[in-house]
Design a protein around this motif. Sequence first.
Motif, mmCIF file in Angstrom:
data_model
loop_
_atom_site.group_PDB
_atom_site.id
_atom_site.type_symbol
_atom_site.label_atom_id
_atom_site.label_comp_id
_atom_site.label_asym_id
_atom_site.label_seq_id
_atom_site.Cartn_x
_atom_site.Cartn_y
_atom_site.Cartn_z
ATOM 1 N N GLY A 85 0.817 -1.205 0.000
ATOM 2 C CA GLY A 85 0.000 0.000 0.000
ATOM 3 C C GLY A 85 0.849 1.253 0.000
ATOM 4 O O GLY A 85 2.037 1.221 -0.340
ATOM 5 N N TRP A 86 0.253 2.367 0.403
ATOM 6 C CA TRP A 86 0.935 3.652 0.511
ATOM 7 C C TRP A 86 1.180 3.978 1.969
ATOM 8 O O TRP A 86 0.272 3.796 2.792
ATOM 9 C CB TRP A 86 0.066 4.760 -0.109
ATOM 10 N N PRO A 87 2.344 4.489 2.342
ATOM 11 C CA PRO A 87 3.542 4.654 1.500
ATOM 12 C C PRO A 87 4.532 3.530 1.789
ATOM 13 O O PRO A 87 5.493 3.701 2.543
ATOM 14 C CB PRO A 87 4.075 6.009 1.953
ATOM 15 N N TYR A 88 4.306 2.416 1.185
ATOM 16 C CA TYR A 88 5.122 1.222 1.409
ATOM 17 C C TYR A 88 5.533 0.663 0.045
ATOM 18 O O TYR A 88 5.318 1.300 -0.992
ATOM 19 C CB TYR A 88 4.339 0.188 2.220
ATOM 20 N N ASP A 89 6.105 -0.513 0.027
ATOM 21 C CA ASP A 89 6.506 -1.113 -1.243
ATOM 22 C C ASP A 89 6.658 -2.614 -1.061
ATOM 23 O O ASP A 89 6.204 -3.178 -0.067
ATOM 24 C CB ASP A 89 7.784 -0.456 -1.761
ATOM 25 N N ILE A 90 7.316 -3.277 -1.999
ATOM 26 C CA ILE A 90 7.405 -4.735 -1.974
ATOM 27 C C ILE A 90 8.164 -5.248 -0.749
ATOM 28 O O ILE A 90 7.981 -6.407 -0.353
ATOM 29 C CB ILE A 90 8.045 -5.292 -3.260
ATOM 30 N N TYR A 220 9.148 16.809 -0.214
ATOM 31 C CA TYR A 220 9.470 16.179 1.063
ATOM 32 C C TYR A 220 8.972 14.741 1.173
ATOM 33 O O TYR A 220 8.738 14.250 2.273
ATOM 34 C CB TYR A 220 8.869 16.993 2.214
ATOM 35 N N ARG A 221 8.824 14.055 0.052
ATOM 36 C CA ARG A 221 8.191 12.727 0.107
ATOM 37 C C ARG A 221 8.928 11.769 1.044
ATOM 38 O O ARG A 221 8.308 10.934 1.691
ATOM 39 C CB ARG A 221 8.050 12.132 -1.296
ATOM 40 N N HIS A 222 10.237 11.867 1.130
ATOM 41 C CA HIS A 222 11.010 10.970 2.001
ATOM 42 C C HIS A 222 10.600 11.164 3.460
ATOM 43 O O HIS A 222 10.192 10.213 4.148
ATOM 44 C CB HIS A 222 12.496 11.236 1.814
ATOM 45 N N ALA A 247 12.109 3.471 0.726
ATOM 46 C CA ALA A 247 12.034 4.862 0.265
ATOM 47 C C ALA A 247 12.483 5.004 -1.180
ATOM 48 O O ALA A 247 12.026 5.914 -1.889
ATOM 49 C CB ALA A 247 12.867 5.760 1.175
ATOM 50 N N LYS A 248 13.351 4.111 -1.635
ATOM 51 C CA LYS A 248 13.786 4.169 -3.028
ATOM 52 C C LYS A 248 12.606 4.027 -3.989
ATOM 53 O O LYS A 248 12.627 4.568 -5.094
ATOM 54 C CB LYS A 248 14.817 3.078 -3.296
ATOM 55 N N ALA A 249 11.572 3.295 -3.566
ATOM 56 C CA ALA A 249 10.403 3.080 -4.422
ATOM 57 C C ALA A 249 9.634 4.367 -4.675
ATOM 58 O O ALA A 249 8.914 4.479 -5.669
ATOM 59 C CB ALA A 249 9.473 2.039 -3.799
#
Length: 350
Positions: A85-90, A220-222, A247-249
């Motif tokens: 989901g947001w703000p996550y990744d694999i 500022y997304r990070h 965070a790279k995603a």
Amino acid sequence: MTEAINHARRRLFGTAAAALAVAQLGMIGSATAQTDKSKPGGLPVIKPGTNTSFGPLKQINAGVLNIGYAEAGPADGPVVICLHGWPYDIYSFVDVAPLLASAGYRVVVPYLRGYGTTRFLSDSTPRNGQQAVVAVDVIALMDALKIDKAIMAGFDWGARTVNILAALWPERCKAMVSVSGYLIGSREANKTPLPPKAELAWWYQFYFATERGQAGYEMYRHDFNKLIWQLASPKWNFDDATFERSAKAFDNPDHVSVVIHNYRWRIGLAEGEKQYDDLEKRLAEGPLISVPTITMEGDANGAAHPDSSAYAKKFTGKYAHRLIEGGIGHNLPQEAPAAFAQAVIDVDGF
């Protein structure tokens, strides 16, 4: 019943806000399933954070996207598709995938549109984040990989997406694991105001509704997303390395556009694509889900969520709910990977 309003708005931070929203919208009901305990399994004992990487990522053209995905397990094993989901990744499934692979499953973990190595094939395709389109992406991925049917498992946007897949394409969904239950939403229902404390908890959605908010998220997304992690999982002591891997995603060139559209679309400030209107109409009716299902919740989920009794009747097939204790927050697969993997195995045996 107005489940759609609450489930589309479940990411309210704070228990008080959640209680107000649920009470205001009249969602309290009686559960049709007792809280279930996982069966004793043969999964290896694993500490969350044991794994820090997947094998080499793969890419495949599917629908309007070139989708990046991780894969683990035997090629001929029963398929499990895990959605973040947001703000996550694999990396939410970095410990889940090897656990399921060790049990003989073929595990596919794709980056959603706007994340990681997933890219749009055309510059002219709208950077659309409406709920139906993410599910359409998954169907396209299954077609591209020649997967007829899979167990669907997810949280946050991923949970909403597996709900949609199970509701609209049950022939493609063998069973489902969904964190926080039934999350299918309705834009029309979202027009109803929430109590002040609940609206306050939606600060980021109001922020995203403005041009300043879009520019701020871009800039500022990070730090923004790290704050969301902390609020949504207040007892999860993740280290910097864990966050930085995910965070790279968010550096994906379409990430901000897709996220902003998702939240603006939910509250009627942005239009979707007309080819998905019929799907959204069906979803707005709050369709029932008949496939075998386990819903899960962490005992320290900082993102607001309804009680399991509020959505139990949405599941008409074999169904169980599990509360995972131990300070488990919103990112349940990464915080409690063994419990999540066990739920997948158990629902497959329903």
